[in-house]
Motif scaffolding. Structure first.
Motif, PDB file in Angstrom:
ATOM      1  N   ARG A  70       0.831  -1.215   0.000  1.00  0.00           N
ATOM      2  CA  ARG A  70       0.000   0.000   0.000  1.00  0.00           C
ATOM      3  C   ARG A  70       0.862   1.260   0.000  1.00  0.00           C
ATOM      4  O   ARG A  70       0.500   2.268  -0.620  1.00  0.00           O
ATOM      5  CB  ARG A  70      -0.919   0.001   1.220  1.00  0.00           C
ATOM      6  N   GLN A  71       1.989   1.203   0.660  1.00  0.00           N
ATOM      7  CA  GLN A  71       2.887   2.356   0.670  1.00  0.00           C
ATOM      8  C   GLN A  71       3.431   2.622  -0.740  1.00  0.00           C
ATOM      9  O   GLN A  71       3.487   3.766  -1.199  1.00  0.00           O
ATOM     10  CB  GLN A  71       4.039   2.114   1.634  1.00  0.00           C
ATOM     11  N   ILE A  72       3.826   1.556  -1.424  1.00  0.00           N
ATOM     12  CA  ILE A  72       4.338   1.698  -2.796  1.00  0.00           C
ATOM     13  C   ILE A  72       3.252   2.226  -3.708  1.00  0.00           C
ATOM     14  O   ILE A  72       3.483   3.130  -4.524  1.00  0.00           O
ATOM     15  CB  ILE A  72       4.872   0.347  -3.298  1.00  0.00           C
ATOM     16  N   LYS A  73       2.038   1.673  -3.599  1.00  0.00           N
ATOM     17  CA  LYS A  73       0.926   2.104  -4.460  1.00  0.00           C
ATOM     18  C   LYS A  73       0.596   3.575  -4.220  1.00  0.00           C
ATOM     19  O   LYS A  73       0.320   4.326  -5.168  1.00  0.00           O
ATOM     20  CB  LYS A  73      -0.306   1.240  -4.177  1.00  0.00           C
ATOM     21  N   ALA A  74       0.614   3.994  -2.946  1.00  0.00           N
ATOM     22  CA  ALA A  74       0.319   5.398  -2.625  1.00  0.00           C
ATOM     23  C   ALA A  74       1.370   6.318  -3.229  1.00  0.00           C
ATOM     24  O   ALA A  74       1.059   7.386  -3.758  1.00  0.00           O
ATOM     25  CB  ALA A  74       0.243   5.590  -1.115  1.00  0.00           C
TER      26      ALA A  74
END
Length: 779
Positions: free
Chosen positions: A600-604
């Motif tokens: 989720r951090q990468i996607k954000a």
């Protein structure tokens, strides 16, 4: 235009091995299992499969044939190629339109993965688990056709560069042209060059900002829907206020008598941190970092907790923020607004005037903030020597302590490289200069809080503490930086972050812009910062390289990051204020949690970058300008340039379609790319201005046809012929304007030349790039 229809061009892929054959092959070591990771920016297409059976080393899978119908994210079985085929020269350079796309890397760190020379080569022999999903993109207009059976079909081009074209069949396809649509894959037969799929729904017109923003959210799997009624039902009634029963909780300390205040961005409503600074009789300072106690309202296993865990983090786009938790909670019940009583988790430390730490403690608490300042307001109060009151004194004392703490961090070798990325804000927002002291002051105390929290939780829970760590970069990862430094005669010391910083800062006789570019590249050569459980690593792996810290975690933003909620629960259990959630004790569930956090951090981050890029496209489309760029990476077939001041990177490909690379010679030792038989060459850190671009057009893109229209005439000729016809032509790059400077008025023409950098990820854009229309108007 080539006919790409399946019925006209069939390519036979090898049959996939059966499940039993794959199981046997894996057991005997013939095959290797792993997840395919396709590189968006390689030429031709390259993917990687990391397999534990060969010590985690990545196997390079080159071109679509060797990928054998595998999609990015598929779990595959791979067979190593024979030694005689373990070279890049054997990569199949298909002349098909799709495989001839030269991708434009968004950043250097994305482009550097294109080097496959040091990896073993392999091919996919079977698909163990598919990773098909919905894909956003558009139809290729020139591909629309009707097959013998009378069913219209067209090719879909995904916004995700890693995805092959998808054949779509059905009626009314012409109505989908110039639209962003969503497509789902149905099958991919071994006799079909491309997979087949169907249209799911239409998003809207290509180019509309709302449509393109929705595409960004869908492509990055960002949940922007409203919170469920079940999740909202977990919240207390609003407006909310403290009860006498809650105030009597023995695990919560009453700190409402302290002069607490917050300093945040202008207009911030979800205030999750506040500070206090009291001068003690002995001359020391009592400092408190107070973080909103979100976990008091978000309980483990509830629908609200599950939804927050799934979202993982807030997502920041240019024009909006997608929250991890409901607004009523983060802007109301938990927000540390002034003049209201709020629950917090407090870190309280005693500091000497020299910022040496005497003591620390943690407690659940109740506070009542007296002020909510913006960074600019806090800075103005500190700078105005005429103003003296208790709050301003607290600010100045905190700032003095923070400066000493920050200098201690820098002296210890912490990396302080700043990103140059240009951020866009909407006209209705105020742009705060966030590099001012007030911002750094807050940052220092948040860092200190995180440093001490991780020590506390790791002491109590050595196997299930959530850490934020950054491994030391390998020599291979730092090779691009080393090459750049060698180009300017600089010997980098990469033994530690401090040594690396000093060797760049203290070099003499190097262009300051080169230094800045090396600092930018240095940050990109670093390893990714990720979340991991302490029990899944060796203690020697706990460290955070960039912060030069043996331990680190995230605690100070529980409204915005689910990782901080986890750490709040760990700290509360360590203080015996609550029980440790059982999920933290189950290894498989911990793995699932941390994988989602990192994903989720990468996607954000990707969504934020894509949103910023979209705004750059809109901004520069209306405001063309001349500028210079610097070559920051040399490739065998071109180079990447960086436009300083705007953080824009573009790939310039020197390899013409159909050529096999014989025109250009790469000198890796000196990072120089030279054209055979000429004195034309390009090297690392070389400035690339409009004159260079003129030469590039004349000498490299001479195969591009140009149509000249004048007084009813329609003449077609090559661009090189046009440029050679008049030596007085001047190419004004970006503006795309060419003027004949001859004085005769009858021969003066204004030419609208549409040569520009494009994101070559869509076939329709690539077609525009191939054929350039030059409109000539007589002045």
């Amino acid at each position: 235009m080539k006919d790409l229809r399946i019925s006209k061009r069939e390519i036979i892929y090898p049959d996939h091995k059966s499940a039993s054959e794959i199981t046997s092959g894996l057991l005997h070591g013939f095959y290797h299992k792993g997840t395919l990771r396709v590189n968006s920016y390689s030429f031709p297409f390259v993917g990687y499969v990391g397999s534990e059976s060969i010590n985690g080393e990545e196997i390079a899978i080159c071109d679509r044939v060797n990928m054998n119908r595998a999609f990015n994210g598929d779990i595959v079985a791979v067979e190593l190629l024979p030694q005689c085929q373990q070279t890049e020269e054997n990569v199949n350079d298909d002349e098909d339109d799709e495989d001839d796309v030269h991708m434009v890397p968004g950043t250097v760190d994305e482009a550097k993965a294109c080097d496959v020379s040091r990896r073993p080569f392999g091919r996919v022999v079977g698909i163990i688990k598919r990773n098909w999903r919905h894909y956003c993109g558009s139809l290729k207009p020139s591909s629309l056709s009707i097959e013998n059976g009378g069913t219209p079909q067209a090719f879909f081009i995904s916004k995700d560069r890693r995805i092959p074209m998808i054949c779509i069949q059905g009626g009314n396809l012409e109505k989908l042209l110039n639209k962003r649509i969503i497509v789902e894959v149905d099958s991919w037969d071994c006799s079909s060059k491309y997979p087949c799929g169907h249209h799911v729904r239409t998003i809207g017109e290509i180019g509309e900002i709302e449509v393109e923003t929705e595409v960004i959210l869908i492509e990055n799997d960002i949940n922007s829907t409203k919170f469920s009624l079940q999740a909202l039902a977990c919240l207390p009634p609003y407006p909310w206020s403290l009860s006498l029963e809650e105030l009597a909780n023995p695990h919560r300390e009453d700190l409402r008598h302290l002069r607490v205040f917050s300093v945040d961005q202008h207009g911030c409503k979800d205030i999750d941190d506040a500070l206090h600074c009291s001068l003690l009789p002995n001359g020391n300072f009592d400092v408190g970092v107070h973080i909103a106690d979100v976990t008091n309202f978000v309980h483990p296993g509830t629908p609200l907790d599950k939804e927050a865990a799934q979202r993982g983090t807030c997502v920041y786009l240019v024009d909006r923020k997608i929250d991890m938790l409901p607004k009523i909670l983060i802007e109301g019940i938990c927000s540390l607004q002034p003049c209201v009583e709020r629950f917090t988790f407090s870190f309280i430390l005693t500091l000497t005037p020299d910022a040496n730490i005497v003591s620390t403690r943690f407690t659940k608490s109740t506070i009542k903030s007296c002020a909510a300042l913006s960074y600019v307001e806090a800075q103005a109060l500190m700078d105005d020597s005429r103003k003296i009151d208790p709050l301003i004194t607290d600010l100045r004392n905190l700032n003095s302590l923070a400066k000493l703490m920050r200098q201690r961090q820098i002296d210890g070798g912490a990396l302080t490289f700043n990103s140059t990325e240009v951020k866009f804000q909407m006209d209705t927002e105020t742009r705060d200069p966030l590099d001012i002291e007030a911002s750094q002051m807050i940052e220092e105390f948040m860092l200190a809080c995180n440093f001490f929290v991780v020590k506390k939780i790791l002491k109590h829970f050595p196997s299930c503490s959530l850490l934020r760590h950054q491994p030391t970069p390998t020599k291979e990862m730092l090779e691009p930086l080393h090459r750049m430094a060698t180009t300017v005669g600089l010997d980098l010391d990469i033994s530690s972050p401090k040594a690396l910083m000093d060797s760049i800062d203290h070099v003499i006789g190097v262009d300051p812009n080169c230094k800045k570019q090396m600092k930018i590249l240095a940050t990109r050569c670093m390893t990714k910062v990720i979340y991991s459980w302490s029990g899944d690593m060796k203690p020697t792996e706990f460290h955070h390289f960039g912060l030069v810290a043996p331990l680190y975690t995230h605690f100070t933003s529980p409204m915005r990051r689910y990782a901080d909620i986890i750490v709040h629960r760990l700290l509360a259990a360590a203080l015996e204020a609550s029980k440790l959630p059982e999920i933290f004790l189950v290894s498989s569930q911990r793995t699932e949690i941390v994988n989602n956090l990192n994903n989720r951090q990468i996607k954000a981050k990707m969504a934020n970058r894509a949103s910023n890029y979209l705004q750059k496209v809109i901004y520069f489309k209306k405001r063309p300008m001349d500028t210079e760029a610097r070559i920051i990476k040399i490739k065998p077939y071109g180079f990447i340039v960086f436009v300083r001041g705007f953080d824009i990177e573009g790939f310039i490909c020197l390899k013409s379609r159909g050529s096999k690379g014989e025109e250009w010679i790469l000198d890796e030792a000196h990072q120089r790319l030279s054209k055979k038989g000429t004195n034309i060459s390009y090297c690392l850190l070389q400035m690339f201005d409009k004159e260079d671009f003129y030469k590039f057009i004349a000498d490299t893109l001479h195969h591009i046809p140009v149509r000249v229209q004048k007084k009813g005439e329609n003449t077609q000729l090559c661009l090189k012929e046009k440029l050679d016809a008049s030596s007085n032509l001047i190419l004004n790059f970006i503006h795309g304007e060419v003027r004949n400077t001859k004085k005769e008025s009858s021969k003066v023409f204004a030419i609208d030349l549409s040569i520009h950098f494009v994101e070559v990820g869509h076939e329709e854009e690539k077609e525009k790039e191939k054929k350039i229309l030059v409109k000539c108007q007589h002045i």
